[in-house]
Write a protein that holds these residues in place. Sequence first.
Motif, short mmCIF file in Angstrom:
data_model
loop_
_atom_site.label_atom_id
_atom_site.label_comp_id
_atom_site.label_asym_id
_atom_site.label_seq_id
_atom_site.Cartn_x
_atom_site.Cartn_y
_atom_site.Cartn_z
N SER A 158 -4.72 4.45 -1.86
CA SER A 158 -4.69 3.74 -0.74
C SER A 158 -6.05 3.05 -0.34
O SER A 158 -5.96 1.95 0.02
CB SER A 158 -4.49 4.78 0.53
OG SER A 158 -3.39 5.35 0.72
N GLU A 159 -7.01 3.50 -0.50
CA GLU A 159 -8.41 3.02 -0.13
C GLU A 159 -8.81 2.11 -1.13
O GLU A 159 -8.95 0.72 -0.90
CB GLU A 159 -9.42 3.99 -0.13
CG GLU A 159 -9.52 4.82 0.96
CD GLU A 159 -9.65 4.05 2.31
OE1 GLU A 159 -10.02 3.00 2.55
OE2 GLU A 159 -9.24 4.93 3.48
N THR A 211 -5.99 -0.99 -0.51
CA THR A 211 -6.55 -1.73 0.54
C THR A 211 -7.61 -2.52 0.53
O THR A 211 -7.60 -3.79 0.60
CB THR A 211 -6.66 -0.68 1.88
OG1 THR A 211 -5.48 0.18 2.01
CG2 THR A 211 -7.05 -1.20 2.94
N ASP A 248 -6.45 -5.69 -1.58
CA ASP A 248 -5.60 -6.30 -0.83
C ASP A 248 -6.44 -7.22 0.02
O ASP A 248 -6.24 -8.48 0.36
CB ASP A 248 -4.71 -5.61 0.19
CG ASP A 248 -3.72 -6.39 0.69
OD1 ASP A 248 -2.74 -7.03 0.16
OD2 ASP A 248 -3.39 -6.25 2.04
N ARG A 249 -7.30 -6.59 0.63
CA ARG A 249 -8.36 -7.37 1.85
C ARG A 249 -9.49 -8.48 1.01
O ARG A 249 -9.73 -9.32 1.77
CB ARG A 249 -9.00 -6.18 2.78
CG ARG A 249 -8.24 -5.59 3.57
CD ARG A 249 -8.97 -4.84 4.61
NE ARG A 249 -8.35 -4.16 5.33
CZ ARG A 249 -8.43 -3.13 6.06
NH1 ARG A 249 -9.67 -2.42 5.72
NH2 ARG A 249 -7.59 -2.70 6.76
N ILE A 277 0.82 -1.35 0.00
CA ILE A 277 0.06 -0.25 -0.04
C ILE A 277 0.82 1.36 0.01
O ILE A 277 0.62 2.26 -0.79
CB ILE A 277 -0.83 -0.03 1.05
CG1 ILE A 277 -1.86 -1.20 1.12
CG2 ILE A 277 -1.79 0.92 1.18
CD1 ILE A 277 -2.78 -1.68 2.21
#
Length: 154
Positions: free
Chosen positions: A69-70, A73, A76-77, A34
């Motif tokens: 970033s959002e 993220t 990634d999640r 990130i």
Amino acid sequence: MIDHLDGAVIPTGFDVPVEPLWRAAHYTGEQGCIAEARSFAALFLDQLRTEWCARIDERVDGAVLLVVSELITNADRHSNGPYILELVGTDTAVTVSVYDSSSALPRIFPRNPERIGRHGLEIVHALAEQVSVERVPVGKRVRAVLPLSGDANG
């Protein structure tokens, strides 16, 4: 830039890019990705300032980095594989797209200041002029367009 008029060459005195600036990066989901994506986006914005003479103030700069970033993220999640960050920009807007391997479309939840987490898309919608999600052959793409004028929502 040089214009051609009936075979005559007319120098205009300045060069402007004809294609948007485009960059993409691949991330595996390892720790630190990130931060790497934010650094990649910051370098992209610097290049956009240089090549397109884009005027990007600190607020817009921060908004682009926050959207990156959002979206990274979330990828990634919620995906089971690598993801791609794609940035496209001109002197008027930056488009942030993240491709991931999950075909599940993200949900935006109603505003709830007491809820912990799950505010990512709410933030992206607040910062971007347009947000779209579409399935692609390998999963999905989440795309946000941020105007460089500094005011996405009016």
